[in-house]
Design a protein around this motif. Structure first.
Motif, mmCIF file in Angstrom:
data_model
loop_
_atom_site.group_PDB
_atom_site.id
_atom_site.type_symbol
_atom_site.label_atom_id
_atom_site.label_comp_id
_atom_site.label_asym_id
_atom_site.label_seq_id
_atom_site.Cartn_x
_atom_site.Cartn_y
_atom_site.Cartn_z
ATOM 1 N N TRP B 27 15.423 -4.202 3.609
ATOM 2 C CA TRP B 27 15.481 -2.948 3.027
ATOM 3 C C TRP B 27 16.921 -1.974 3.418
ATOM 4 O O TRP B 27 17.725 -1.383 2.797
ATOM 5 N N GLU B 195 8.592 3.502 -1.943
ATOM 6 C CA GLU B 195 8.389 2.076 -2.547
ATOM 7 C C GLU B 195 8.889 2.042 -3.853
ATOM 8 O O GLU B 195 9.125 1.168 -4.548
ATOM 9 N N ALA B 196 9.203 3.357 -4.452
ATOM 10 C CA ALA B 196 9.771 3.299 -5.844
ATOM 11 C C ALA B 196 11.317 3.204 -5.808
ATOM 12 O O ALA B 196 11.961 3.255 -6.737
ATOM 13 N N PRO B 198 14.783 1.714 -5.763
ATOM 14 C CA PRO B 198 15.381 0.437 -6.147
ATOM 15 C C PRO B 198 15.901 -0.806 -5.035
ATOM 16 O O PRO B 198 15.329 -1.562 -5.157
ATOM 17 N N TYR B 200 14.351 -0.608 -2.021
ATOM 18 C CA TYR B 200 12.934 -1.251 -1.633
ATOM 19 C C TYR B 200 12.316 -2.128 -2.489
ATOM 20 O O TYR B 200 11.857 -3.386 -2.009
ATOM 21 N N LYS B 201 12.531 -2.106 -3.932
ATOM 22 C CA LYS B 201 11.903 -3.184 -4.829
ATOM 23 C C LYS B 201 12.686 -4.501 -4.520
ATOM 24 O O LYS B 201 12.158 -5.624 -4.494
ATOM 25 N N ARG B 202 14.025 -4.322 -4.100
ATOM 26 C CA ARG B 202 14.815 -5.466 -4.390
ATOM 27 C C ARG B 202 14.874 -6.397 -2.916
ATOM 28 O O ARG B 202 14.335 -7.291 -3.039
ATOM 29 N N GLU B 205 11.134 -7.914 -3.198
ATOM 30 C CA GLU B 205 11.006 -9.197 -4.303
ATOM 31 C C GLU B 205 11.789 -10.191 -3.319
ATOM 32 O O GLU B 205 11.275 -11.335 -3.533
#
Lengths: 215, 215
Positions: B27, B195-196, B198, B200-202, B205
């Motif tokens: 992250w 968590e929203a 970008p 974090y999301k990358r 995943e």
């Protein structure tokens, strides 16, 4: 001249053995030759607004210098080490390693050692107390064995004495009287080496005097 | 271009939920726009010399960049935040406060949360398990209540998003499924806000893909 103030609890729970975390801050300030004032607060103050404004978790020590107010002994010692010379290596890789060892002492070594006191005090009288104490001692032993194997005959964690040794030695000292340190002679020698430093002795005497004065 | 390598365990114990500590490093690197390579090691490797040379405690993650080898997720995230812009305030007082919150997350909030998993896993089958779980949950609740009262409606711990939020949010996420987070709506909203992001999301995943690939 700086104007540093640290908070401590008025009556140390450890009866002047220097195990409360203000010892880490006193020691760091003695190592870098900075004087400081002490603000003793009653133990009950940990719930009061004036102290919660300094530290929302109601713990000691806090560190105040002008407008800057810090809590968390690891953060305070790191701040002192960044602000005054003498507690971190100049070389950037060694510096990163010294900071890493502050985190290792606090995140990997200290939690089971604190848990040991939880078992001894908060779980006194529970019929599981001795069984859980043995489990916690095994967790501590694993970490001490790994630290001992890593240090071998080294005098300090990262070449010269650094902020990391202040935190690590103070974390380990909480095991005094448990018999666990004696199983690892190089760690016992490491603690003795640190305790022989003049700055350590000055810090220890100062916290002892504060304890005696509050009696 | 940097050449950063992080170690992870080949098969994540959390089944791809992003609770292992490599998530913190992924992250942070995504936030500062740095690519990295991943070295998966079998779980058993924590006892092996090659990994112990990177981390004497046999844990993951480790961070390698040229000759620099670091362990302890807090130290690694702080190193990334010092090395690349974007994760620490410029102002020196705010910077010290952000670093303080990294320590608070790791030293004050995380230990009882980790202890909860000790009770759930290492003490399964003990007749004291439920009684001790209730005691640990009360310790956690005290810390969450204090953190919640401190944050109120703040979006992040120290003004803008910082390295401290990476560590704190990841520490809190370990409570997902416990029901404890739901008692403090502003903390639940804080986690959702993080968590929203970008980055974090990358990172999420990427760790999920690593888990699925290892199956």
């Amino acid at each position: 001249m700086t104007n540093i103030i640290i908070t401590i609890f008025e009556r140390a729970f450890d009866k002047g053995r220097g195990l409360a975390r203000d010892m880490r801050i006193r020691w760091a300030l003695e190592e870098v030759g900075q004087s400081y004032a002490v603000k003793p607060i009653p133990w009950e103050a940990f719930r009061e607004a004036a102290h919660l404004a300094r530290n929302p978790f109601g713990q000691i020590p806090t560190y105040e210098e002008g407008n800057l107010v810090l809590f968390e002994s690891g953060a305070i010692v790191l701040h002192i080490a960044e602000r005054f010379p003498g507690l971190l290596p100049q070389d950037s890789e060694l510096r990163a390693r010294a900071i890493m060892w502050i985190f290792a002492a606090l995140s990997t070594i200290e939690p089971p050692i604190v848990d040991r006191d939880v078992v001894r005090h908060s779980e006194a009288g529970k019929d599981w107390q001795l069984e859980r104490l043995a489990m916690v001692d095994e967790r501590i032993r694993t970490r001490l064995r790994q630290l001992s194997a890593h240090m071998r005959e080294a005098h300090w964690l990262v070449e010269a004495f650094s902020a990391a040794d202040i935190i690590m030695v103070h974390v380990l000292r909480r095991l005094e009287g448990s018999g666990l340190l004696e199983e690892f002679p190089n760690l016992a020698a490491y603690i003795a080496r640190a305790e022989a430093r003049p700055a350590y002795k000055r810090a220890f005497e100062a916290q002892l005097a504060a304890f005696k004065g509050a009696q």
